[in-house]
Design a protein around this motif. Sequence first.
Motif, mmCIF file in Angstrom:
data_model
loop_
_atom_site.group_PDB
_atom_site.id
_atom_site.type_symbol
_atom_site.label_atom_id
_atom_site.label_comp_id
_atom_site.label_asym_id
_atom_site.label_seq_id
_atom_site.Cartn_x
_atom_site.Cartn_y
_atom_site.Cartn_z
ATOM 1 N N GLU A 196 -10.821 4.712 4.073
ATOM 2 C CA GLU A 196 -10.299 5.587 3.014
ATOM 3 C C GLU A 196 -10.717 5.067 1.638
ATOM 4 O O GLU A 196 -10.622 3.870 1.380
ATOM 5 C CB GLU A 196 -8.767 5.562 3.020
ATOM 6 C CG GLU A 196 -8.137 6.086 4.267
ATOM 7 C CD GLU A 196 -6.619 6.144 4.143
ATOM 8 O OE1 GLU A 196 -6.040 5.228 3.521
ATOM 9 O OE2 GLU A 196 -6.041 7.093 4.655
ATOM 10 N N GLU A 243 -10.144 4.223 -2.131
ATOM 11 C CA GLU A 243 -8.899 3.897 -2.834
ATOM 12 C C GLU A 243 -9.169 3.257 -4.199
ATOM 13 O O GLU A 243 -10.263 2.765 -4.472
ATOM 14 C CB GLU A 243 -8.089 2.883 -2.012
ATOM 15 C CG GLU A 243 -7.697 3.379 -0.642
ATOM 16 C CD GLU A 243 -6.196 3.536 -0.454
ATOM 17 O OE1 GLU A 243 -5.437 3.275 -1.412
ATOM 18 O OE2 GLU A 243 -5.798 3.924 0.659
ATOM 19 N N LEU A 292 -0.338 8.592 1.879
ATOM 20 C CA LEU A 292 -0.038 10.015 1.767
ATOM 21 C C LEU A 292 0.358 10.389 0.331
ATOM 22 O O LEU A 292 1.330 11.105 0.103
ATOM 23 C CB LEU A 292 1.031 10.412 2.796
ATOM 24 C CG LEU A 292 0.713 9.914 4.225
ATOM 25 C CD1 LEU A 292 1.745 10.404 5.210
ATOM 26 C CD2 LEU A 292 -0.682 10.300 4.671
ATOM 27 N N PHE A 300 -4.113 8.626 17.358
ATOM 28 C CA PHE A 300 -3.883 8.665 15.907
ATOM 29 C C PHE A 300 -2.890 9.779 15.551
ATOM 30 O O PHE A 300 -3.011 10.464 14.531
ATOM 31 C CB PHE A 300 -5.203 8.886 15.144
ATOM 32 C CG PHE A 300 -5.382 7.986 13.942
ATOM 33 C CD1 PHE A 300 -4.577 8.142 12.827
ATOM 34 C CD2 PHE A 300 -6.353 6.987 13.920
ATOM 35 C CE1 PHE A 300 -4.740 7.320 11.714
ATOM 36 C CE2 PHE A 300 -6.528 6.164 12.819
ATOM 37 C CZ PHE A 300 -5.708 6.338 11.712
ATOM 38 N N GLU A 336 -9.655 1.161 2.071
ATOM 39 C CA GLU A 336 -8.653 0.737 3.041
ATOM 40 C C GLU A 336 -9.108 1.132 4.438
ATOM 41 O O GLU A 336 -9.643 2.224 4.631
ATOM 42 C CB GLU A 336 -7.274 1.361 2.762
ATOM 43 C CG GLU A 336 -6.250 0.715 3.693
ATOM 44 C CD GLU A 336 -4.848 1.295 3.648
ATOM 45 O OE1 GLU A 336 -4.598 2.260 2.938
ATOM 46 O OE2 GLU A 336 -4.005 0.748 4.395
ATOM 47 N N ALA A 339 -5.099 6.937 -0.569
ATOM 48 C CA ALA A 339 -6.423 7.559 -0.573
ATOM 49 C C ALA A 339 -6.419 8.870 -1.344
ATOM 50 O O ALA A 339 -5.483 9.661 -1.244
ATOM 51 C CB ALA A 339 -6.884 7.799 0.858
ATOM 52 N N LYS A 344 -4.805 13.781 2.260
ATOM 53 C CA LYS A 344 -4.294 12.859 3.293
ATOM 54 C C LYS A 344 -3.100 13.470 4.025
ATOM 55 O O LYS A 344 -2.977 13.363 5.240
ATOM 56 C CB LYS A 344 -3.890 11.527 2.654
ATOM 57 C CG LYS A 344 -5.008 10.534 2.513
ATOM 58 C CD LYS A 344 -5.641 10.114 3.832
ATOM 59 C CE LYS A 344 -4.623 9.676 4.877
ATOM 60 N NZ LYS A 344 -5.247 9.215 6.120
ATOM 61 N N LYS A 380 0.842 -1.187 0.000
ATOM 62 C CA LYS A 380 0.000 0.000 0.000
ATOM 63 C C LYS A 380 0.875 1.234 0.000
ATOM 64 O O LYS A 380 1.946 1.241 0.629
ATOM 65 C CB LYS A 380 -0.880 0.037 1.246
ATOM 66 C CG LYS A 380 -0.102 0.107 2.540
ATOM 67 C CD LYS A 380 -0.920 0.610 3.702
ATOM 68 C CE LYS A 380 -1.129 2.113 3.660
ATOM 69 N NZ LYS A 380 -1.909 2.613 4.803
ATOM 70 N N SER A 433 -0.038 2.330 9.185
ATOM 71 C CA SER A 433 -1.407 2.224 9.716
ATOM 72 C C SER A 433 -2.252 1.169 9.019
ATOM 73 O O SER A 433 -3.467 1.103 9.233
ATOM 74 C CB SER A 433 -2.160 3.567 9.652
ATOM 75 O OG SER A 433 -1.424 4.617 10.218
HETATM 76 C C1 OOG Z 1 -1.292 6.898 7.341
HETATM 77 C C2 OOG Z 1 -1.675 6.014 6.179
HETATM 78 C C3 OOG Z 1 -2.295 6.844 5.082
HETATM 79 C C4 OOG Z 1 -3.213 6.790 2.725
HETATM 80 O O1 OOG Z 1 -3.843 6.165 1.857
HETATM 81 O O2 OOG Z 1 -2.905 7.967 2.595
HETATM 82 C C5 OOG Z 1 -2.840 6.052 3.973
HETATM 83 C C6 OOG Z 1 -2.485 7.317 8.156
HETATM 84 O O3 OOG Z 1 -3.213 8.227 7.771
HETATM 85 O O4 OOG Z 1 -2.667 6.747 9.242
HETATM 86 O O5 OOG Z 1 -3.012 4.872 4.024
#
Ligand code: OOG
Length: 256
Positions: A105, A107, A63, A146, A137, A228, A68, A60, A159
Amino acid sequence: MTHTRYSGYARALDTAARTATPIAQLTLTEPGLDRAGALEIQRLLMEERYMRGERRIGLKLGLTSVAKMRQVGVNEVIWGRLTDAMLFHDAAELAFSAYIHPRAEPEIAFILKRSLPADASLSETALAIEAVLPAIEIIDSRYENFVFSEADVIADNCSAAAVVLGNPVAPRDVGNLGMVMRLDGRVAQLGSSAAILGHPLRALLRAARLAADAGEPLQPGDIVLAGAAMAAEPLRPGAYVSVEVQDLGRVGFTVS
Ligand code: OOG
């Protein structure tokens, strides 16, 4: 010494995930932790999971959109590993109690039919795609509230907690597809796949490089989440979450 400490952090993160109990950010006790050290902790954390019988199924990115980056205050693309234990399909039921403070999220996922070397071009990357899928996700930081730094979140396998995949469709241009995430039927997030590094294909190319650099190049059958396009939404028991991607279809799950 470093290795022993890093193994301890990896085990602490693994236990936090398994028991759904948050821990303090690693950088509070290890302020000098850098990206390389964090990736090593992530590798050790994944070793714990593989030793329990889980199998790596892909990776995956995180960010990859401004929305995000803003949401978590970290401005670098990050990546983590996906395993078969994280995988769910459309209409799945996920238990809220298995997570600490889960968020969903919207995706786009890719399934590959060819391996991708570190120096793959954008057109080679496009030709390596077997299918594209709408996906959701579920992220769940193992850190209290968090809140994390870049090194913290990388160590915590970015995460990653679960992924719900929709039905695969044949490869097509995914550069500017409308995306909507609904919570209990109400629109919660609305955007375009163009928010993902300008084009989700760039995310796949980035994933290929990162995976190859880590010594585990992307293989046929691997699943890659592009990251995301819009901000994550907190889950609560009883919620129904769906994501619809123009041309790709819809995927959803229930929280029990
Ligand atoms: C970090 C993982 C972010 C994305 O798709 O941007 C993520 C978080 O926000 O905890 O999976």
